[in-house]
Design an enzyme around this catalytic site. Structure first.
Site, mmCIF file in Angstrom:
data_model
loop_
_atom_site.group_PDB
_atom_site.id
_atom_site.type_symbol
_atom_site.label_atom_id
_atom_site.label_comp_id
_atom_site.label_asym_id
_atom_site.label_seq_id
_atom_site.Cartn_x
_atom_site.Cartn_y
_atom_site.Cartn_z
ATOM 1 C CD GLU A 117 -7.781 64.075 22.629
ATOM 2 O OE1 GLU A 117 -7.192 65.144 22.391
ATOM 3 O OE2 GLU A 117 -8.183 63.755 23.753
ATOM 4 C CE LYS A 119 1.184 67.818 18.653
ATOM 5 N NZ LYS A 119 1.520 69.077 18.010
ATOM 6 C CE1 TYR A 228 -4.772 70.107 24.370
ATOM 7 C CE2 TYR A 228 -5.843 70.937 22.397
ATOM 8 C CZ TYR A 228 -4.770 70.930 23.266
ATOM 9 O OH TYR A 228 -3.711 71.755 23.034
ATOM 10 C CE LYS A 316 4.254 66.969 16.083
ATOM 11 N NZ LYS A 316 5.518 67.643 16.250
ATOM 12 C CB CYS A 410 36.834 81.477 8.260
ATOM 13 S SG CYS A 410 35.368 82.244 8.957
ATOM 14 C CB CYS A 413 37.702 85.814 10.220
ATOM 15 S SG CYS A 413 38.107 84.101 10.575
ATOM 16 C CB CYS A 428 35.984 79.694 11.791
ATOM 17 S SG CYS A 428 36.988 81.122 12.219
ATOM 18 C CB CYS A 434 35.599 84.712 13.486
ATOM 19 S SG CYS A 434 34.643 84.213 12.060
HETATM 20 P P1 AMP Z 1 4.208 70.340 20.334
HETATM 21 O O1 AMP Z 1 3.548 71.329 19.410
HETATM 22 O O2 AMP Z 1 5.068 69.369 19.633
HETATM 23 O O3 AMP Z 1 4.831 70.996 21.546
HETATM 24 O O4 AMP Z 1 3.006 69.441 20.895
HETATM 25 C C1 AMP Z 1 2.340 69.747 22.056
HETATM 26 C C2 AMP Z 1 1.209 70.687 21.805
HETATM 27 O O5 AMP Z 1 0.231 70.134 20.974
HETATM 28 C C3 AMP Z 1 0.444 71.021 23.047
HETATM 29 O O6 AMP Z 1 1.064 72.020 23.801
HETATM 30 C C4 AMP Z 1 -0.855 71.517 22.489
HETATM 31 O O7 AMP Z 1 -0.780 72.891 22.239
HETATM 32 C C5 AMP Z 1 -0.947 70.864 21.127
HETATM 33 N N1 AMP Z 1 -2.118 70.007 20.910
HETATM 34 C C6 AMP Z 1 -2.919 70.076 19.833
HETATM 35 N N2 AMP Z 1 -3.906 69.170 19.888
HETATM 36 C C7 AMP Z 1 -3.741 68.495 21.040
HETATM 37 C C8 AMP Z 1 -4.460 67.435 21.658
HETATM 38 N N3 AMP Z 1 -5.516 66.855 21.083
HETATM 39 N N4 AMP Z 1 -4.028 66.997 22.853
HETATM 40 C C9 AMP Z 1 -2.935 67.555 23.441
HETATM 41 N N5 AMP Z 1 -2.221 68.560 22.898
HETATM 42 C C10 AMP Z 1 -2.606 69.026 21.706
HETATM 43 ZN ZN ZN Z 2 36.150 82.899 11.017
#
Ligand code: AMP
Ligand code: ZN
Length: 684
Positions: A117, A119, A228, A316, A410, A413, A428, A434
């Site tokens: 899916e 993200k 989702y 990602k 530093c 300080c 430091c 400091c």
């Molecule tokens: P992170 O932003 O790294 O914490 O990734 C987790 C978050 O991705 C979840 O808490 C959701 O808010 C978000 N998210 C977005 N799309 C999806 C998806 N298709 N399934 C699950 N989480 C999702």
């Molecule tokens: Zn310092």
């Protein structure tokens, strides 16, 4: 018209009127004439008069202006709202699949089905419906507790106030609130015209719009919602993710799309690549792909870590790059004394965010990159991560340039810096005097995850420090004492402060005085002591007083007692122990000064040792009728029961739900007590 049709009509009118309200009240251009608008209201009023018992809770006739919510209430999530594990490469994804199979004891050669899916880069929210009606909406918050945003989200188009079709009496739907790219551009354009600060990206815009105390503002921003996921549901709604998605759609939600059911790694990666290349065609921002097991019977078996479920992982997209010049390098002193080089850049926009600075981490990083002032550098930004310099272009190096030299003293300080050959971080060590360190610690102390004192941000802390009003945490609380009039007047005389902001500050200081001991320890900013570690340590003592006595009684002679106790805690390493001991060697007084102002919330120790189930080892099997597995586990942990997944001769009870597994036989063999769900719950 029968009853259902009338309700449908009323719902339709409510949405329609709401929609035009937004267009109208926020001076966008209304799409219909006043007369047409009135016509809608008249139609609604007529129906309501005729069928007074069908009037909707959110009827437009009940809305005279928008009510103002004074403050968000907190909502405890019955099932935690977790984050997701991350992967970045094909190999990472492959490892995830291997690990999953190993966990489930499934042969490597067997294919598992994953749904891929998009993200969505928005703000996650959970929506609880009771008997088909939206009851509560909440943000993820810290995963355990979120903010009640029910009033605000009622105006969001993809969030039905009433469910369609057939639905369980209680159902919790989770998903992402987002702002489309077009809306985002429009919103920023209008903010630019009105000299308002711009939102950095659609996600910030969506979050900023939802977390508005005035729901009218939320309503004026066009937001969407993709469903989702789900939380507590009173009935079974399907056995595969695809089935459940169909169900969620059938009751009136929009699903995130496009998705693809994949039966092997190649298909998953193909989908990832395809979406990555075509993501500009979507009208919403995404930051990767999520792969989730399609067979949801695995979900309970896999469970989750504190951070994320094991049935899913995100893949990602690579971070975005920007090219700019390195103008200068400044050296910052962190709250633990670490000297961090910070690159000052010619501002550049990366992924919609204006970047002016980047972290260079440490001395080695500068060497590794081989940078000089004036270099043309590529800068990477990934999500919320601090931008980093990844590379420079040697062809574009200016003829005359300046080398970056690491300071010997530093910058805050002036103390000579200690360079430890084994530590890439230069520090430091003048922790006690400091300035940048002290201020940094105070800023950490008041920050959101620590004492969370509203009205005391970075700027205010620096200001109060500079005017000698605060120097250590205890001083913050002294500001709020009833007889601290002189101090309060001094704050009032500072630029930007007014009577109201001073009163608010005093209130939020007072409000923050009740804290659990783990939070207090974490807030002190001790190196290596994160929130989780602080909790682990605290929980290993029988009361707060126990641990506090140990700390305050700490001296050369008896420090080994504390060290010994800490060493015996599973999960506490040497680094933490050394850091803790050396911190309290210097800061015992600071700690005891602070404690004078605080009331310790003892809930960490609230497990009632006289409770019948306290300390009992419990195993669960089967599906439960009244509570979900997670709830029943949480409930048990709260009263101090120990949950395990396997039966052994140490097990005290096996709690049996519907369709139990082989554990029942094993329990009988080992003469372990067996309880039904009802019997078990009767102990609470
Ligand atoms: P992170 O932003 O790294 O914490 O990734 C987790 C978050 O991705 C979840 O808490 C959701 O808010 C978000 N998210 C977005 N799309 C999806 C998806 N298709 N399934 C699950 N989480 C999702
Ligand atoms: Zn310092």
């Amino acid at each position: 018209m029968n009853k259902e049709e009338i309700i449908k009509k009323l719902k339709h009118l409510a949405r329609e009127i709401e929609y035009h309200n937004n267009l109208y009240y926020n001076n966008d251009n209304p799409e219909i004439s006043d007369a047409e608008y009135d016509q809608l209201k008249i139609e609604n009023d007529k129906l309501e008069k005729k069928f007074p018992d069908l009037v909707l809770d959110n009827s437009p006739s009940k809305k005279v202006g928008a009510e103002l919510i004074s403050e968000f209430k907190k909502i405890e999530h019955k099932v935690p709202m977790l984050s997701l594990g991350n992967t970045f490469t094909k190999k990472d994804v492959e490892n995830f699949i291997v690990k999953t199979k190993r966990f489930l004891q499934i042969d490597k050669s067997i294919n598992l089905e994953f749904l891929a899916e998009p993200k969505i880069d928005g703000l996650s929210a959970t929506l609880i419906y009771k008997n088909g009606k939206l009851d509560v909406g909440a943000t993820r918050g810290d995963g355990r507790k979120g903010e009640n945003i029910t009033e605000n989200i009622k105006s969001i188009e993809g969030i039905p106030l009433f469910l369609d079709g057939k639905f369980p009496s209680e159902i919790e739907i989770r998903g992402e609130i987002y702002m489309s790219n077009i809306e985002f551009e429009k919103l920023n354009a209008s903010r630019l015209k009105n000299a308002l600060p711009l939102f950095a990206n659609p996600r910030n815009a969506a979050a900023g719009s939802v977390r508005q105390l005035d729901p009218k503002i939320t309503a004026s921003r066009k937001l969407g919602f993709f469903a989702y996921n789900w939380g507590v549901i009173s009935e079974n709604i399907g056995v595969t993710l695809l089935e459940i998605r169909e169900f969620i759609k059938s009751i009136g939600f929009n699903l995130n799309h496009p998705v693809k059911l994949c039966s092997n790694l190649e298909q998953m990666i193909d989908f990832y690549k395809y979406i990555y290349e075509n993501r500009s065609k979507l009208d919403f921002d995404i930051d990767g792909i999520v792969y989730k097991l399609n067979d949801i019977s695995f979900y309970d078996r896999l469970g989750s870590t504190d951070h994320s479920p094991r049935y899913a992982v995100s893949h990602k997209f690579p971070a975005e790059l920007g090219i700019t010049t390195l103008r200068n390098v400044k050296f910052q002193v962190g709250r633990t004394g670490a000297i961090t080089p910070v690159a000052e850049l010619t501002p550049v926009t990366i992924g919609g965010v204006r970047i002016k600075r980047a972290s260079l981490h440490n001395k080695d990083e500068i060497h590794r990159l081989g940078l000089v002032i004036g270099d043309t550098v590529s800068v990477k930004r990934a999500g919320d991560v601090i931008p980093q310099i990844v590379d420079y272009n040697h062809k574009l190096r200016p003829l005359k340039y300046e080398n970056i030299s690491f300071p010997e003293y530093c910058p805050s300080c002036g103390n000579p810096l200690k360079i430890d050959k084994n530590d890439p971080i230069i520090r430091c060590l003048n922790h006690m005097s400091c300035k940048e360190q002290i201020v940094g610690q105070l800023i950490h102390f008041v920050s959101r995850n620590a004492f969370n004192i509203e009205g005391l941000g970075e700027k205010q802390v620096i200001e109060l420090f500079n005017t000698k009003l605060i120097r250590e945490p205890a001083d913050i609380f002294a500001l709020a004492l009833p007889d601290a009039i002189i101090k309060q007047e001094k704050i009032l005389s500072l630029p930007g402060w007014g009577k109201l902001s001073v009163t608010n500050l005093i209130n939020s200081i007072n409000k923050s005085k009740i804290q659990t001991l783990d939070k207090i320890l974490y807030s002190l900013g001790i190196r290596h002591l994160g929130l989780g570690t602080a909790k682990l340590i605290t929980k290993n003592y029988t009361s707060s007083a126990d641990l506090i006595d140990r700390i305050l009684g700490l001296d050369e002679d008896n420090k080994y007692k504390l060290i010994n106790e800490l060493e015996n805690i599973n999960g506490i390493g040497e680094k933490v122990i050394i850091s803790l001991i050396s911190y309290f060697k210097e800061n015992k007084l600071l700690f005891s000064n602070l404690l004078k102002y605080l009331t310790i919330n003892e809930s960490l120790f609230s497990a009632d040792t006289s409770h019948y189930l306290y300390g009992k080892r419990i195993v669960f099997t089967g599906k439960f009728e009244h509570l979900s597995r997670t709830e029943i586990k949480n409930k048990s942990e709260k009263i101090g029961a120990l949950i395990s997944s396997q039966i052994s001769n140490k097990t005290d009870f096996l709690v049996v739900g519907l369709k139990p597994g082989s554990k029942v036989n094993k329990a009988q063999q080992l003469s372990v007590n067996i309880l039904t769900e009802k019997e078990f719950l009767s102990y609470f």
